[in-house]
Design a protein around this motif. Structure first.
Motif, short mmCIF file in Angstrom:
data_model
loop_
_atom_site.label_atom_id
_atom_site.label_comp_id
_atom_site.label_asym_id
_atom_site.label_seq_id
_atom_site.Cartn_x
_atom_site.Cartn_y
_atom_site.Cartn_z
N HIS A 190 1.00 -0.91 -0.51
CA HIS A 190 0.06 -0.10 -0.07
C HIS A 190 1.08 1.32 0.16
CE1 HIS A 190 -3.68 -2.63 0.72
NE2 HIS A 190 -2.86 -2.95 1.61
N SER A 191 0.18 2.02 -0.85
CA SER A 191 0.97 3.65 -0.79
C SER A 191 0.08 4.60 -0.28
CB SER A 191 1.50 3.70 -2.13
OG SER A 191 2.41 5.38 -2.04
N ILE A 192 0.69 5.41 0.40
CA ILE A 192 -0.22 6.76 0.41
C ILE A 192 -0.78 7.56 -0.95
CG2 ILE A 192 1.29 8.62 1.67
CD1 ILE A 192 -0.59 9.37 3.83
N TRP A 193 0.37 7.66 -1.54
CA TRP A 193 0.34 8.04 -2.52
C TRP A 193 -0.79 7.61 -3.52
CZ3 TRP A 193 2.04 12.63 -0.94
CH2 TRP A 193 3.11 12.49 -0.64
N ASP A 194 -1.29 6.76 -3.46
CA ASP A 194 -1.92 5.69 -4.63
C ASP A 194 -3.46 6.44 -4.54
OD1 ASP A 194 -0.33 3.41 -5.57
OD2 ASP A 194 -0.93 2.54 -4.11
N MET A 195 -3.35 7.27 -3.64
CA MET A 195 -4.77 8.19 -4.06
C MET A 195 -4.86 9.58 -4.66
SD MET A 195 -6.41 9.94 -0.68
CE MET A 195 -7.75 10.97 -1.07
N LEU A 196 -3.19 9.35 -5.72
CA LEU A 196 -3.52 10.15 -6.62
C LEU A 196 -3.72 10.00 -7.93
CD1 LEU A 196 0.24 12.39 -5.84
CD2 LEU A 196 -2.40 13.25 -4.66
N ASN A 197 -3.72 8.49 -8.21
CA ASN A 197 -4.05 8.24 -9.28
C ASN A 197 -5.20 8.42 -9.57
OD1 ASN A 197 -0.98 7.31 -9.82
ND2 ASN A 197 -1.60 5.28 -8.61
N ASP A 198 -6.22 7.90 -8.44
CA ASP A 198 -7.99 8.35 -9.14
C ASP A 198 -7.96 9.78 -9.59
OD1 ASP A 198 -10.42 8.52 -7.49
OD2 ASP A 198 -10.61 10.60 -7.76
N HIS A 199 -9.04 9.43 -10.75
CA HIS A 199 -9.53 10.64 -11.87
C HIS A 199 -9.75 12.11 -11.77
CE1 HIS A 199 -13.50 10.86 -9.91
NE2 HIS A 199 -13.18 9.70 -10.53
N THR A 200 -9.60 11.71 -9.94
CA THR A 200 -10.06 13.47 -9.27
C THR A 200 -8.43 13.72 -9.58
OG1 THR A 200 -11.71 12.51 -7.53
CG2 THR A 200 -10.89 15.27 -7.71
N TYR A 201 -7.54 13.75 -9.62
CA TYR A 201 -6.51 14.27 -9.41
C TYR A 201 -5.41 13.72 -10.10
CZ TYR A 201 -7.87 14.51 -4.68
OH TYR A 201 -8.87 14.51 -3.42
N PHE A 202 -4.84 12.75 -11.08
CA PHE A 202 -4.06 11.89 -11.75
C PHE A 202 -4.24 12.44 -13.37
CE2 PHE A 202 -2.19 8.80 -14.83
CZ PHE A 202 -1.57 8.94 -14.27
N ASN A 203 -2.92 13.51 -13.76
CA ASN A 203 -3.21 14.36 -15.58
C ASN A 203 -4.64 15.01 -15.26
OD1 ASN A 203 -1.44 13.14 -16.77
ND2 ASN A 203 -3.07 11.04 -17.28
N GLN A 204 -4.68 15.46 -14.05
CA GLN A 204 -5.47 17.11 -13.36
C GLN A 204 -4.80 17.38 -12.79
OE1 GLN A 204 -9.07 17.21 -14.27
NE2 GLN A 204 -8.60 14.99 -15.54
N THR A 205 -5.06 19.32 -13.39
CA THR A 205 -4.15 20.75 -12.51
C THR A 205 -4.58 20.41 -11.04
OG1 THR A 205 -3.74 21.98 -14.53
CG2 THR A 205 -3.56 22.94 -12.42
#
Length: 251
Positions: A190-205
């Motif tokens: 598990h990585s706390i940073w996996d959350m950034l892979n969500d479409h809310t953030y990933f490839n978003q500004t």
């Protein structure tokens, strides 16, 4: 205790109170959960939430004026400890019937194809680390957690790419995120940073608003300072406050 009708205060009463203990049961629609026949509620319930603070008269009025089909209550998400969405997912007993609320149905996301081996990721898994698990949550430990997302301030206005996520995983690993956990026949990390892979953030500004939203997660832990972090507390946050990307599966 205060009672509101149509967003307007209609009465108040002084009552004694005590902190809620872990392991209790909340029963809706009747008094108690024993086998004796108690008074039964014969009306309708909708948008019942339990908050971790006393809402002001203005906040109550805002919720009422927004209408029953709004999601204005999510403005208080960090203190919405028991949500209406979670109540609807629980088992029911007795003569309970769902009725049409008249609100537009939310679009259901299609389930992704699942591999034989499934790993779930939760931001709250960090609390399993020996630094926190079965240890008293102190102000210092909570401050350390809150400082996690502060590192992202340097990327406000930047696209969250695979390179950025990989950078944080490699150079800023958090406690417990590289610990291997067994789920059936699968071994998952598990990585706390996996959350950034969500479409809310990933490839978003990454905006200030999104970063503030991430920081608000840890603010919910303010109410548990001085309390040991137990399995029940972690399970509570996973069940009632799942964060984006937590339910994404990967092998």
């Amino acid at each position: 205790m205060k009672t509101y009708y149509n967003g307007t205060l209609i009465g108040s009463k002084s009552v004694s109170s005590a902190p809620l203990e872990e392991g209790g049961v909340i029963t809706l629609g009747r008094i108690g959960s024993n086998n004796w026949t108690p008074p039964i509620f014969g009306g309708q319930l909708m948008k019942l939430d339990i908050f971790g603070k006393v809402l002001s008269s203005e906040e109550i009025a805002d919720i009422y004026n927004a209408g029953r089909c709004s999601d204005v209550e999510k403005k208080h998400q960090e203190v919405r400890f028991v949500t209406w969405e979670s109540i609807l997912s629980q088992d029911r007993t007795g003569n309970v019937t769902e009725v049409d609320s008249g609100c537009p149905a939310e679009e259901e996301e299609e389930e992704d194809e699942k591999d034989d081996c499934e790993c779930t990721h939760s931001i709250w898994d960090i609390l399993y680390d020996q630094t926190y698990f079965n240890q008293t949550l102190t102000t210092e430990k909570l401050t350390e957690l809150k400082s996690t997302w502060n590192m992202l301030e340097h990327f406000v206005g930047t696209l969250i790419t695979e390179n950025i996520v990989s950078h944080y995983k490699v150079f800023h690993p958090m406690p417990a995120e590289n610990e291997v956990k067994e789920y059936g026949d699968c071994e998952c990390t598990h990585s706390i940073w996996d959350m950034l892979n969500d479409h809310t953030y990933f490839n978003q500004t990454l905006t200030e608003e999104k970063l503030t939203e991430l920081n608000a997660n840890w603010n919910m832990l303010d109410y548990f300072v001085g309390t040991p972090i137990t399995e029940n507390i972690i399970a509570y946050f996973k069940a009632y406050h799942p964060m984006p990307a937590e339910e994404d599966d990967s092998s």
